[in-house]
Design an enzyme around this catalytic site. Structure first.
Site, PDB file in Angstrom:
ATOM      1  N   HIS A 259     -12.399 -26.997  38.313  1.00 22.27           N
ATOM      2  CA  HIS A 259     -11.691 -26.316  39.402  1.00 22.27           C
ATOM      3  C   HIS A 259     -10.361 -25.768  38.900  1.00 22.27           C
ATOM      4  O   HIS A 259      -9.280 -26.259  39.232  1.00 22.27           O
ATOM      5  CB  HIS A 259     -11.486 -27.273  40.582  1.00 22.27           C
ATOM      6  CG  HIS A 259     -12.767 -27.711  41.214  1.00 22.27           C
ATOM      7  ND1 HIS A 259     -12.808 -28.405  42.405  1.00 22.27           N
ATOM      8  CD2 HIS A 259     -14.058 -27.523  40.846  1.00 22.27           C
ATOM      9  CE1 HIS A 259     -14.076 -28.654  42.723  1.00 22.27           C
ATOM     10  NE2 HIS A 259     -14.847 -28.136  41.782  1.00 22.27           N
TER      11      HIS A 259
ATOM     12  N   TYR B 208     -20.134 -27.195  49.772  1.00 24.82           N
ATOM     13  CA  TYR B 208     -19.778 -28.619  49.597  1.00 24.82           C
ATOM     14  C   TYR B 208     -20.097 -29.397  50.859  1.00 24.82           C
ATOM     15  O   TYR B 208     -20.119 -28.847  51.945  1.00 24.82           O
ATOM     16  CB  TYR B 208     -18.276 -28.738  49.289  1.00 24.82           C
ATOM     17  CG  TYR B 208     -17.929 -28.366  47.881  1.00 24.82           C
ATOM     18  CD1 TYR B 208     -18.037 -29.297  46.843  1.00 24.82           C
ATOM     19  CD2 TYR B 208     -17.519 -27.085  47.569  1.00 24.82           C
ATOM     20  CE1 TYR B 208     -17.717 -28.954  45.534  1.00 24.82           C
ATOM     21  CE2 TYR B 208     -17.202 -26.733  46.266  1.00 24.82           C
ATOM     22  CZ  TYR B 208     -17.298 -27.668  45.255  1.00 24.82           C
ATOM     23  OH  TYR B 208     -16.995 -27.331  43.964  1.00 24.82           O
TER      24      TYR B 208
ATOM     25  N   HIS C 110     -17.438 -24.995  37.844  1.00 19.85           N
ATOM     26  CA  HIS C 110     -17.532 -26.447  37.645  1.00 19.85           C
ATOM     27  C   HIS C 110     -16.170 -27.101  37.504  1.00 19.85           C
ATOM     28  O   HIS C 110     -15.846 -28.001  38.266  1.00 19.85           O
ATOM     29  CB  HIS C 110     -18.431 -26.765  36.459  1.00 19.85           C
ATOM     30  CG  HIS C 110     -18.940 -28.186  36.463  1.00 19.85           C
ATOM     31  ND1 HIS C 110     -19.432 -28.789  37.592  1.00 19.85           N
ATOM     32  CD2 HIS C 110     -19.032 -29.114  35.468  1.00 19.85           C
ATOM     33  CE1 HIS C 110     -19.821 -30.017  37.302  1.00 19.85           C
ATOM     34  NE2 HIS C 110     -19.577 -30.251  36.025  1.00 19.85           N
TER      35      HIS C 110
ATOM     36  N   HIS D 262     -13.966 -31.767  33.601  1.00 23.21           N
ATOM     37  CA  HIS D 262     -15.294 -32.087  33.084  1.00 23.21           C
ATOM     38  C   HIS D 262     -15.410 -31.889  31.578  1.00 23.21           C
ATOM     39  O   HIS D 262     -16.292 -32.481  30.946  1.00 23.21           O
ATOM     40  CB  HIS D 262     -16.361 -31.237  33.788  1.00 23.21           C
ATOM     41  CG  HIS D 262     -16.537 -31.561  35.233  1.00 23.21           C
ATOM     42  ND1 HIS D 262     -16.080 -30.738  36.239  1.00 23.21           N
ATOM     43  CD2 HIS D 262     -17.109 -32.629  35.848  1.00 23.21           C
ATOM     44  CE1 HIS D 262     -16.377 -31.270  37.420  1.00 23.21           C
ATOM     45  NE2 HIS D 262     -16.985 -32.414  37.217  1.00 23.21           N
TER      46      HIS D 262
END
Length: 313
Positions: free
Chosen positions: A244, A78, A242, A216
């Protein structure tokens, strides 16, 4: 044949000829034919957001299970991947975090959307493997582990919004464009590899969700393009990151089980959508990882957070 699957939360590599265009790798099982491994995703934050604490628990579980390898479901670094092969994030987010003796095994990594915001070729470079022999990252590949075959799929190029509405992000699409040709070839290769596989168990690994009650939700492009191939080829598990969280969703129209392991560092507390409770078998909105054991006895799925729950499949 059996799977022992555990969600844990905080409170010999060679290549041979490929199937189709996908590189094929070999992973030796234990002498008794069993296999154990950990799955972690969305982790690379230089030890912050409890990444180091998750790594500590991974080391303990890895030692207990005598794991054979680790699978990363992507978003390895990240916020914007690696800037190059000399980016210090590689050491600070990987080498200096996963230091337990039990984690000094092969890591099989796929790319996530955050990885595509950096220099993708850096993560794919064999130079990183020379720096840390555990590291192996490819776009898409096959791993034959004797009693199971894994099919790692590069899912980020499927997602339309990264191309049509990238916001202020700069994605590295070298090696992907022209996009439609890349996706068409990849889908054909995955379909062929799955169809030709004679493995008892077939596991597909990608970064993006297919089914998820998390932030998501479902990735519609994968539902439309990849899921029909998995269903047609008797895939047993689809494992992703993807979102978390840690999650298990069953499929009402096929035997596929959808498993999310994206709690490697920063988690999204309380960010969960309603899902049919008959299908949502497990959901944890904190940090953690997943462990899997495959043996030749009965079939059992098991998860643990603050307490352990055993459910026969």
């Amino acid at each position: 044949m059996a799977f022992y699957l555990v969600f844990t939360a905080l409170v010999g590599l060679c290549s041979v000829s490929s199937v189709a265009e996908l590189l094929r790798l070999e992973q030796q099982a234990k002498a008794d034919g069993s296999l154990s491994f950990l799955v972690v995703g969305d982790w690379g934050r230089r030890g912050s957001f409890n990444q180091s604490r998750v790594a500590l628990q991974m080391g303990r579980v890895g030692e207990e299970l005598d794991i054979d390898f680790v699978v990363s479901t992507g978003d390895n670094f990240y916020d914007n991947g690696l800037s190059g092969i000399h980016d210090t994030a590689f050491e600070k987010s990987f080498g200096k975090v996963y230091t337990a003796p039990s984690l000094q095994k092969q890591w099989y990594n796929v790319l996530g959307n955050h990885d595509y915001r950096g220099k993708v070729e850096a993560q794919l470079s064999p130079i990183l493997t020379k720096m840390d022999s555990r590291w192996l990252c490819l776009r898409s590949f096959i791993l034959n582990a004797e009693i199971v075959e894994f099919f790692f799929v590069d899912t980020t190029p499927f997602v339309d919004k990264y191309f049509t509405d990238p916001e202020d992000h700069d994605y590295d699409w070298k090696g992907v464009l022209p996009r439609q040709a890349y996706l068409s070839n990849l889908l054909q290769d995955v379909d062929t590899a799955l169809r030709d596989s004679t493995a008892k168990w077939k596991i597909v690994v990608g970064h993006h969700t297919i089914r998820s009650a998390g932030h998501h939700g479902d990735t519609v492009e994968l539902v439309d393009q990849l899921l029909p191939i998995l269903q047609a080829n008797s895939v047993d598990l689809y494992i992703n990151g993807h979102d978390h969280c840690l999650e298990h969703i069953s499929s009402p129209d096929s035997p596929i089980q959808f498993l999310t392991s994206g709690g490697g560092s920063k988690a999204w507390r309380g960010d969960v959508q309603w899902w049919n409770p008959e299908e949502l078998k497990f959901y944890y909105d904190g940090q953690g990882f997943m462990s899997v054991q495959i043996t030749a006895s009965q079939v059992l799925h098991k998860w643990s957070t603050s307490k352990e729950l055993n459910l026969p499949m």
